[in-house]
Scaffold this motif. Structure first.
Motif, short mmCIF file in Angstrom:
data_model
loop_
_atom_site.label_atom_id
_atom_site.label_comp_id
_atom_site.label_asym_id
_atom_site.label_seq_id
_atom_site.Cartn_x
_atom_site.Cartn_y
_atom_site.Cartn_z
N ALA A 127 0.83 -1.21 0.00
CA ALA A 127 0.00 0.00 0.00
C ALA A 127 0.86 1.26 0.00
CB ALA A 127 -0.93 0.00 1.21
N ALA A 128 2.09 1.14 0.52
CA ALA A 128 3.02 2.27 0.54
C ALA A 128 3.92 2.30 -0.69
CB ALA A 128 3.87 2.21 1.80
N ASN A 129 3.56 1.51 -1.71
CA ASN A 129 4.26 1.49 -3.01
C ASN A 129 5.67 0.90 -2.94
OD1 ASN A 129 2.16 2.60 -4.60
ND2 ASN A 129 2.68 4.65 -3.86
N VAL A 130 5.91 0.00 -2.00
CA VAL A 130 7.16 -0.75 -2.01
C VAL A 130 7.13 -1.70 -3.20
CG1 VAL A 130 8.52 -2.48 -0.75
CG2 VAL A 130 7.46 -0.58 0.48
N ASN A 131 8.30 -1.94 -3.81
CA ASN A 131 8.39 -2.86 -4.94
C ASN A 131 7.76 -4.20 -4.57
OD1 ASN A 131 9.89 -5.20 -6.39
ND2 ASN A 131 10.31 -3.40 -7.66
N PRO A 132 6.77 -4.68 -5.35
CA PRO A 132 6.06 -5.91 -4.97
C PRO A 132 6.98 -7.11 -4.80
CG PRO A 132 4.84 -4.74 -6.67
CD PRO A 132 6.15 -4.03 -6.53
N GLN A 133 7.95 -7.27 -5.68
CA GLN A 133 8.84 -8.43 -5.58
C GLN A 133 9.61 -8.42 -4.27
OE1 GLN A 133 8.97 -10.92 -7.91
NE2 GLN A 133 10.35 -12.05 -6.54
N ILE A 134 10.12 -7.27 -3.89
CA ILE A 134 10.88 -7.16 -2.64
C ILE A 134 9.98 -7.42 -1.43
CG2 ILE A 134 12.16 -5.56 -1.16
CD1 ILE A 134 13.20 -4.22 -3.71
N ALA A 135 8.77 -6.81 -1.44
CA ALA A 135 7.86 -6.97 -0.31
C ALA A 135 7.42 -8.42 -0.14
CB ALA A 135 6.64 -6.07 -0.50
N VAL A 136 7.11 -9.09 -1.25
CA VAL A 136 6.63 -10.47 -1.17
C VAL A 136 7.76 -11.43 -0.82
CG1 VAL A 136 5.51 -12.34 -2.45
CG2 VAL A 136 4.73 -9.99 -2.75
N GLU A 137 8.97 -11.17 -1.30
CA GLU A 137 10.13 -12.00 -0.93
C GLU A 137 10.37 -11.93 0.58
OE1 GLU A 137 13.56 -10.97 -3.15
OE2 GLU A 137 12.81 -11.79 -5.05
N ALA A 138 10.32 -10.73 1.13
CA ALA A 138 10.49 -10.58 2.59
C ALA A 138 9.43 -11.38 3.33
CB ALA A 138 10.44 -9.10 2.97
N MET A 139 8.21 -11.38 2.81
CA MET A 139 7.12 -12.11 3.45
C MET A 139 7.35 -13.62 3.40
SD MET A 139 3.15 -12.47 2.28
CE MET A 139 3.65 -13.64 1.00
N THR A 140 7.68 -14.15 2.22
CA THR A 140 7.85 -15.61 2.10
C THR A 140 9.03 -16.10 2.95
OG1 THR A 140 9.13 -15.27 0.04
CG2 THR A 140 6.78 -15.78 -0.18
N LEU A 141 10.08 -15.29 3.06
CA LEU A 141 11.20 -15.67 3.92
C LEU A 141 10.77 -15.70 5.38
CD1 LEU A 141 14.03 -13.63 2.17
CD2 LEU A 141 13.91 -16.12 2.34
N ALA A 142 9.90 -14.79 5.77
CA ALA A 142 9.41 -14.75 7.15
C ALA A 142 8.47 -15.91 7.43
CB ALA A 142 8.71 -13.43 7.41
N LEU A 143 7.80 -16.41 6.39
CA LEU A 143 6.88 -17.53 6.56
C LEU A 143 7.62 -18.87 6.63
CD1 LEU A 143 4.05 -16.64 3.98
CD2 LEU A 143 4.06 -16.20 6.44
N ARG A 144 8.87 -18.92 6.22
CA ARG A 144 9.56 -20.18 5.98
C ARG A 144 9.69 -21.07 7.20
NH1 ARG A 144 15.03 -21.97 5.82
NH2 ARG A 144 15.75 -19.91 6.49
#
Length: 396
Positions: free
Chosen positions: A372-389
């Motif tokens: 929502a704050a316009n962070v690059n989607p790829q970077i934001a989603v990568e950070a999320m999947t790593l946190a879910l691991r």
């Protein structure tokens, strides 16, 4: 059937709107019209039917029989062609002050057919601060026959001064049984498919209908819900993030390609491109370049919004998955949104703690905030999947 018949599980809101429609008819007849006001704010979670409720209310105000559902007036409102209804659907990420001022001018005129001039503003929360201030002035001093119908997820999404001048109608999430009933009776969906779709959509009627009727939508959901068990290493996390973002981009492209082509062709035709003859205004053809550039900018903004919305739906599906995991971990007697994934849910529930589940849910919600704050989607989603691991991983 009344225009309010399609509002699933919204009996309390319907009662308020029907009372207001009767008061509006009384006002037109010279009465006091107690219970009717010029500004309404429809709020509720996604899929609760905010715009449908606003549309039904508009029909009840413009129909001589207060929303009979079968006359020409009700039909015109339903398809958006009634001359006294201005229906606004923001195409991009925001709605500008210039657009709002144009909208205010449209709403200032007298009704063509003598009842009400209605402005139905979907996603009013997308108005910029300057646009909201322009809208406030129109709501503060409206013409006597103009009614504003605003839609937003929550009253807090609108500035306080607008919210305080509106009658707030709060919609709730419909029950699974009510949504399934609509799918079975109106779309001829088999009972088991209807129940699955209603449960998976968590009361979002539009989403439930797409899940029930479109195999491709079900396939994409399955891809998203397979992510948690696929995150076995860093490489898999990066791959899952890339796949999720790519799918969202493809969805946006598919949703906008045909529409963009039609809009561009119509605009070129309006400005005379491809025409010939002595009467052709060459300046008009050249002037189309600016309009075409403005259209392309709007289309790009719309594609970005659709891409973000598609990705957000996927993230909410993941939130629902981990919510089910938490429910199993605590032994809560609640309906699982992802009953079809019970085996995966129970396996993860056994192999992790409630604290792990909450941390993972926080990681998804943080990803939504970053997008929502316009962070690059790829970077934001990568950070999320790593946190879910893994249970020991930190939210990045």
């Amino acid at each position: 059937m009344s225009v309010f018949g399609d509002l699933v599980g919204q009996e309390r809101a319907v009662a308020v709107l029907q009372k207001a429609a009767a008061a509006a008819a009384d006002a037109l007849a010279g009465g006091r019209g107690a219970g009717m006001t010029h500004a309404w704010l429809f709020t509720g979670p996604p899929g609760s039917g905010r715009s449908n409720a606003a549309r039904a209310f508009a029909a009840s105000l413009l129909c001589p029989d207060q929303g009979c559902g079968h006359c020409d007036f009700c039909h015109q409102v339903d398809i958006g062609s009634h001359p006294d209804l201005t229906w606004v659907r923001p195409e991009g990420l925001s709605y500008s002050a210039k657009q709002t001022r144009d909208l205010v001018l449209k709403g200032a005129g007298a009704p063509t057919l003598g009842r009400w001039r209605i402005v139905l503003f979907e996603d009013a929360d997308r108005a910029t601060e300057a646009a909201a201030n322009a809208l406030l002035k129109a709501i503060e001093e409206p013409p006597p026959r103009t009614v504003w119908l605003l839609c937003a997820p929550s009253p807090d999404d609108m500035i306080t001064t607008i919210r305080s001048r509106c009658w707030v109608v709060t919609l709730r999430t419909p029950a699974t049984e009510a949504v399934a009933h609509v799918l079975m009776t109106k779309d001829d969906v088999p009972a088991d498919t209807a129940t699955f779709a209603a449960r998976a959509a968590q009361g979002h009627i539009g989403r439930a209908r797409r899940l029930a009727l479109d195999p491709e939508v079900r396939r994409r959901r399955d891809d998203v819900l397979s992510i948690p068990k696929s995150l076995t290493g860093v490489g898999e996390c990066i791959t899952a993030a890339e796949r999720l973002v790519k799918t969202s981009t493809e969805d946006a492209d598919a949703a906008t390609a045909a529409l963009n082509e039609v809009e561009t062709a119509e605009l070129r035709k309006v400005y005379g491109e491809g025409s010939s003859g002595k009467g052709l205004n060459k300046g008009l053809v050249r002037g189309g370049a600016g309009a075409l550039k403005e259209l392309e900018s709007m289309q790009k903004s719309r594609a970005t919004r659709i891409k973000r919305d598609s990705l957000d739906i996927a993230l909410l599906d993941l939130v629902a998955f981990y919510r089910d995991v938490l429910a199993v971990q605590f032994g809560a007697a609640v309906e699982l949104a992802n009953e079809d994934r019970r085996h995966d849910i129970e396996t993860l529930a056994r192999n992790s703690s409630p604290a792990d589940t909450l941390r993972r849910t926080d990681a998804i919600m943080l990803c939504r905030e970053r997008l929502a704050a316009n962070v690059n989607p790829q970077i934001a989603v990568e950070a999320m999947t790593l946190a879910l691991r893994s249970p020991g991983s930190a939210v990045l």
